[in-house]
Scaffold this active site. Structure first.
Site, PDB file in Angstrom:
ATOM      1  N   LYS A  91      -4.057 -10.558  -6.653  1.00 35.82           N
ATOM      2  CA  LYS A  91      -5.185 -10.503  -5.919  1.00 35.82           C
ATOM      3  C   LYS A  91      -6.252 -10.489  -6.479  1.00 35.82           C
ATOM      4  CE  LYS A  91      -6.223  -8.735  -1.458  1.00 35.82           C
ATOM      5  NZ  LYS A  91      -6.855  -8.456  -0.112  1.00 35.82           N
TER       6      LYS A  91
ATOM      7  N   LYS B  92       1.235  -1.249   0.096  1.00 32.65           N
ATOM      8  CA  LYS B  92      -0.609  -0.032  -0.316  1.00 32.65           C
ATOM      9  C   LYS B  92       0.656   1.385   0.012  1.00 32.65           C
ATOM     10  CE  LYS B  92      -4.287  -1.719   1.177  1.00 32.65           C
ATOM     11  NZ  LYS B  92      -5.710  -1.801   2.026  1.00 32.65           N
TER      12      LYS B  92
ATOM     13  N   LYS C  28     -10.870  -4.961  -4.012  1.00 31.41           N
ATOM     14  CA  LYS C  28     -12.015  -3.850  -4.045  1.00 31.41           C
ATOM     15  C   LYS C  28     -11.345  -2.678  -4.521  1.00 31.41           C
ATOM     16  CE  LYS C  28     -13.871  -4.771  -0.058  1.00 31.41           C
ATOM     17  NZ  LYS C  28     -12.496  -4.042   1.524  1.00 31.41           N
TER      18      LYS C  28
HETATM   19  P1  ATP Z   1      -8.628  -3.475  -0.473  1.00 32.46           P
HETATM   20  O1  ATP Z   1      -8.445  -3.659  -1.874  1.00 32.46           O
HETATM   21  O2  ATP Z   1      -8.958  -1.926   0.158  1.00 32.46           O
HETATM   22  O3  ATP Z   1      -7.601  -3.622   1.221  1.00 32.46           O
HETATM   23  P2  ATP Z   1      -9.641  -5.840   0.172  1.00 32.46           P
HETATM   24  O4  ATP Z   1     -10.350  -5.998  -1.024  1.00 32.46           O
HETATM   25  O5  ATP Z   1      -8.255  -5.956  -0.188  1.00 32.46           O
HETATM   26  O6  ATP Z   1      -9.457  -4.687   0.586  1.00 32.46           O
HETATM   27  P3  ATP Z   1     -10.722  -6.505   2.779  1.00 32.46           P
HETATM   28  O7  ATP Z   1     -11.435  -6.010   3.299  1.00 32.46           O
HETATM   29  O8  ATP Z   1      -9.019  -5.830   3.360  1.00 32.46           O
HETATM   30  O9  ATP Z   1     -10.617  -6.623   1.102  1.00 32.46           O
HETATM   31  O10 ATP Z   1     -10.473  -7.879   3.137  1.00 32.46           O
HETATM   32  C1  ATP Z   1     -11.879  -9.114   3.803  1.00 32.46           C
HETATM   33  C2  ATP Z   1     -11.652  -9.834   3.484  1.00 32.46           C
HETATM   34  O11 ATP Z   1     -11.854 -10.280   2.596  1.00 32.46           O
HETATM   35  C3  ATP Z   1      -9.796 -10.362   4.189  1.00 32.46           C
HETATM   36  O12 ATP Z   1     -10.127 -11.656   4.782  1.00 32.46           O
HETATM   37  C4  ATP Z   1      -9.675 -10.812   3.044  1.00 32.46           C
HETATM   38  O13 ATP Z   1      -8.540 -11.600   3.008  1.00 32.46           O
HETATM   39  C5  ATP Z   1     -10.214 -11.983   2.425  1.00 32.46           C
HETATM   40  N1  ATP Z   1     -10.250 -10.979   0.983  1.00 32.46           N
HETATM   41  C6  ATP Z   1      -9.865  -9.966  -0.021  1.00 32.46           C
HETATM   42  N2  ATP Z   1      -9.860  -9.993  -1.106  1.00 32.46           N
HETATM   43  C7  ATP Z   1      -9.574 -12.158  -1.214  1.00 32.46           C
HETATM   44  C8  ATP Z   1      -9.747 -12.128  -2.138  1.00 32.46           C
HETATM   45  N3  ATP Z   1      -9.225 -11.832  -3.553  1.00 32.46           N
HETATM   46  N4  ATP Z   1      -9.741 -13.579  -2.424  1.00 32.46           N
HETATM   47  C9  ATP Z   1      -9.706 -14.304  -0.769  1.00 32.46           C
HETATM   48  N5  ATP Z   1      -9.659 -13.485  -0.273  1.00 32.46           N
HETATM   49  C10 ATP Z   1      -9.995 -12.140  -0.006  1.00 32.46           C
END
Ligand code: ATP
Ligand code: LTN
Length: 336
Positions: A200, A118, A203
């Protein structure tokens, strides 16, 4: 449910309202949260404070916190069974955060890959909150003495830090915190981006086509899958190293159909990628459609959402304040 006199283990997990929830969030986290409610005492949290580590538009953050709550309810979080709340509504998290910051080492925090990622993505805003993010996450977990933390694979390093800090505190003072374990399902622990399957699905990705949102409609879902980046050899085979795009689609199809990778390969043997992509899109839309219909209904009921969060915060605060009081005493803060 099986009758048992044993105390149920406790679960805590959180998700940031940093954007609408993706299919990765659903498969890696939210889907499991609802399933765990029968067997565990669950606390689920909208991690709004964590979202502030990246600059947010205030009105959007406010709206997304409400939307996140509605989506969690629509995805099956049942407030008769679980406690659902917003992180900022339980001040004890930030109070414990300070104590845990003072028990986390600069070197440990510097090694966190999410911090490095980040920081690289937002070089103009490498703030202190981003750096100490894992101490707040440790506070979220340790304040409830959670036994298990259901998360996607990307969070394992943060969980490890929570254990390290808990252990350090327990040794320095006296046994206080439960050492939490991760609860990471094998299937779908890491769903990849549709436009770059080595990354990955996230969002906060700038490319809308890289993710499926839980509230995308059927046409959008199918269209995004049709555009998913794959390879050119035309064979549907699970091989994450050489065929990350197809393997990612197979993982998604596996989650929603229960079919093994071999069964999927056999089903689409001799058929092109186009057919397979549409099939993946359809099973995803079939799963998300009913959740979405429920989401729209809940989102229209602000009083219900507010009330849910209010009750959740009250119940969570009661548990959290008990731990905080103990911790304050143990570290030597003067009690009046
Ligand atoms: P950001 O992009 O804002 O970092 P994010 O999409 O990675 O957000 P988080 O809020 O950080 O989402 O994660 C919420 C949950 O979803 C966590 O348990 C994280 O491990 C899971 N998660 C996020 N992205 C994935 C993915 N691509 N595959 C599986 N699990 C995920
Ligand atoms: N860091 C998590 C969100 C989160 C979390 C938590 C997850 C904040 N606090 C406590 C589990 C337990 C993430 O998904 N990025």
């Amino acid at each position: 449910m099986e009758q048992t006199t044993e105390k149920k283990k406790r679960i805590l997990s959180g998700i940031q309202p940093s954007g609408s929830f993706t299919l990765g969030n659903y498969i890696g986290a939210i889907r499991n949260w609802a399933k765990l409610q029968d067997d565990f005492e669950c606390l689920y949290m909208v991690a709004d404070l964590h979202a502030l580590t990246v600059r947010q538009v205030p009105a959007d953050l406010r709206a997304r916190t409400k939307e996140a709550t509605a989506m969690l309810l629509a995805a099956g979080i049942d407030t008769k069974e679980s406690i659902l709340f917003a992180q900022s509504h339980v001040p004890a998290h930030t109070q414990l955060n300070w104590i845990l910051c003072c028990n986390s080492q600069f070197g440990e925090l510097s090694r966190m890959t999410q911090f490095k990622d980040k920081s690289a993505k937002h070089p103009d805003n490498v703030n202190g909150g981003l750096f100490t993010y894992p101490a707040l996450m440790a506070a979220d977990i340790l304040i409830y003495n959670a036994d298990l933390v259901p998360v996607g694979q990307d969070q394992t390093q943060h969980l490890e830090l929570a254990r390290t800090v808990a252990n350090r505190f327990n040794n320095a003072y006296s046994p206080t915190f439960t050492l939490p374990d991760g609860y990471i399902t094998k299937e779908g622990a890491k769903i990849m981006s549709l436009t770059d399957p080595t990354k990955k699905m996230s969002k906060s990705d700038d490319n809308q086509n890289s993710f499926i949102l839980m509230n995308d409609d059927r046409d959008t879902i199918v269209r995004k899958f049709k555009r998913a980046v794959t390879d050119s050899d035309g064979v549907i085979r699970f091989d994450t190293e050489n065929k990350p795009g197809i393997s990612n689609l197979m993982s998604i199809y596996n989650v929603f159909t229960g079919k093994s990778m071999d069964e999927i390969a056999a089903e689409f043997d001799g058929r092109g990628y186009a057919d397979f992509k549409v099939a993946v899109g359809e099973v995803v839309a079939d799963a998300l459609d009913p959740i979405n219909a429920e989401y729209e209904k809940i989102l229209a009921d602000k009083a219900y959402i507010d009330n849910t969060l209010k009750e959740g915060a009250q119940m969570a605060s009661k548990l959290a304040n008990r731990t905080l009081t103990k911790v304050y005493k143990k570290v030597g803060l003067y009690q009046i």
